[in-house]
Design a protein around this motif. Structure first.
Motif, PDB file in Angstrom:
ATOM      1  N   UNK A  33       0.820  -1.215   0.000  1.00 21.76           N
ATOM      2  CA  UNK A  33       0.000   0.000   0.000  1.00 21.76           C
ATOM      3  C   UNK A  33       0.851   1.262   0.000  1.00 21.76           C
ATOM      4  N   UNK A  34       0.415   2.240  -0.777  1.00 21.59           N
ATOM      5  CA  UNK A  34       1.092   3.529  -0.874  1.00 21.59           C
ATOM      6  C   UNK A  34       0.058   4.653  -0.772  1.00 21.59           C
ATOM      7  N   UNK A  35       0.434   5.723  -0.065  1.00 13.89           N
ATOM      8  CA  UNK A  35      -0.404   6.920  -0.008  1.00 13.89           C
ATOM      9  C   UNK A  35      -0.077   7.775  -1.223  1.00 13.89           C
ATOM     10  N   UNK A  36      -1.044   7.970  -2.102  1.00 17.17           N
ATOM     11  CA  UNK A  36      -0.813   8.744  -3.320  1.00 17.17           C
ATOM     12  C   UNK A  36      -1.901   9.794  -3.492  1.00 17.17           C
ATOM     13  N   UNK A  37      -1.586  10.826  -4.249  1.00 14.17           N
ATOM     14  CA  UNK A  37      -2.563  11.828  -4.649  1.00 14.17           C
ATOM     15  C   UNK A  37      -2.706  11.728  -6.158  1.00 14.17           C
ATOM     16  N   UNK A  38      -3.878  11.291  -6.613  1.00 16.57           N
ATOM     17  CA  UNK A  38      -4.152  11.147  -8.041  1.00 16.57           C
ATOM     18  C   UNK A  38      -4.951  12.349  -8.525  1.00 16.57           C
ATOM     19  N   UNK A  39      -4.622  12.843  -9.706  1.00 24.11           N
ATOM     20  CA  UNK A  39      -5.292  14.011 -10.259  1.00 24.11           C
ATOM     21  C   UNK A  39      -6.531  13.592 -11.048  1.00 24.11           C
ATOM     22  N   UNK A  40      -7.651  14.230 -10.773  1.00 26.53           N
ATOM     23  CA  UNK A  40      -8.871  14.026 -11.544  1.00 26.53           C
ATOM     24  C   UNK A  40      -8.976  15.155 -12.567  1.00 26.53           C
ATOM     25  N   UNK A  41      -9.034  14.779 -13.847  1.00 27.84           N
ATOM     26  CA  UNK A  41      -9.115  15.790 -14.905  1.00 27.84           C
ATOM     27  C   UNK A  41     -10.487  16.459 -14.924  1.00 27.84           C
ATOM     28  N   UNK A  42     -11.523  15.713 -14.595  1.00 27.31           N
ATOM     29  CA  UNK A  42     -12.878  16.261 -14.598  1.00 27.31           C
ATOM     30  C   UNK A  42     -13.084  17.258 -13.458  1.00 27.31           C
ATOM     31  N   UNK A  43     -12.603  16.895 -12.251  1.00 28.83           N
ATOM     32  CA  UNK A  43     -12.807  17.741 -11.079  1.00 28.83           C
ATOM     33  C   UNK A  43     -11.724  18.810 -10.925  1.00 28.83           C
ATOM     34  N   UNK A  44     -10.626  18.695 -11.686  1.00 26.41           N
ATOM     35  CA  UNK A  44      -9.499  19.623 -11.612  1.00 26.41           C
ATOM     36  C   UNK A  44      -8.917  19.742 -10.208  1.00 26.41           C
ATOM     37  N   UNK A  45      -8.762  18.615  -9.533  1.00 28.06           N
ATOM     38  CA  UNK A  45      -8.132  18.606  -8.204  1.00 28.06           C
ATOM     39  C   UNK A  45      -7.535  17.233  -7.933  1.00 28.06           C
ATOM     40  N   UNK A  46      -6.714  17.164  -6.889  1.00 32.48           N
ATOM     41  CA  UNK A  46      -6.092  15.908  -6.498  1.00 32.48           C
ATOM     42  C   UNK A  46      -6.945  15.171  -5.482  1.00 32.48           C
ATOM     43  N   UNK A  47      -6.921  13.851  -5.545  1.00 31.25           N
ATOM     44  CA  UNK A  47      -7.655  13.010  -4.599  1.00 31.25           C
ATOM     45  C   UNK A  47      -6.654  12.103  -3.901  1.00 31.25           C
ATOM     46  N   UNK A  48      -6.606  12.174  -2.556  1.00 24.63           N
ATOM     47  CA  UNK A  48      -5.687  11.344  -1.783  1.00 24.63           C
ATOM     48  C   UNK A  48      -6.305   9.966  -1.570  1.00 24.63           C
ATOM     49  N   UNK A  49      -5.551   8.920  -1.912  1.00 21.87           N
ATOM     50  CA  UNK A  49      -6.013   7.541  -1.753  1.00 21.87           C
ATOM     51  C   UNK A  49      -4.881   6.678  -1.226  1.00 21.87           C
TER      52      UNK A  49
END
Length: 96
Positions: A33-49
């Motif tokens: 498991x890794x803590x990452x921030x993925x960018x959403x192109x639709x929402x124009x923001x990063x999502x931490x997962x």
């Protein structure tokens, strides 16, 4: 915090340690498991997962977080990932 991938649902597995003398003891195989921030192109923001390395490769292969969540089954996703999926679907419907 549970040891479960938020996108694929992959969790710990159990098995045996096997010594040189072939003695068996129980052990757990934990996901990478890794803590990452993925960018959403639709929402124009990063999502931490908190996702596995294999899930990160799958997200890249499918063309980003938005495309991955569009094809993902709801029962495999965590509650936070499911919220993001619904946000993205709502934003895409409003844009179309």
């Amino acid at each position: 915090m549970s040891r479960r991938c938020e996108l694929t649902g992959k969790g710990p597995m159990v098995g045996n340690n096997s010594s040189h003398a072939n003695n068996k003891t129980r052990r757990r195989y934990l996901p990478n498991l890794n803590d990452v921030t993925l960018q959403s192109e639709t929402l124009n923001r990063g999502i931490k997962l908190r996702i596995t390395a294999a899930a990160l490769r799958s997200v890249d292969h499918r063309g980003g977080l938005d495309a991955f969540l569009a094809k993902a089954k709801d029962d495999e996703l965590s509650t936070s990932a499911l919220k993001v999926k619904k946000e993205i679907a709502k934003a895409q419907a409003a844009a179309a």
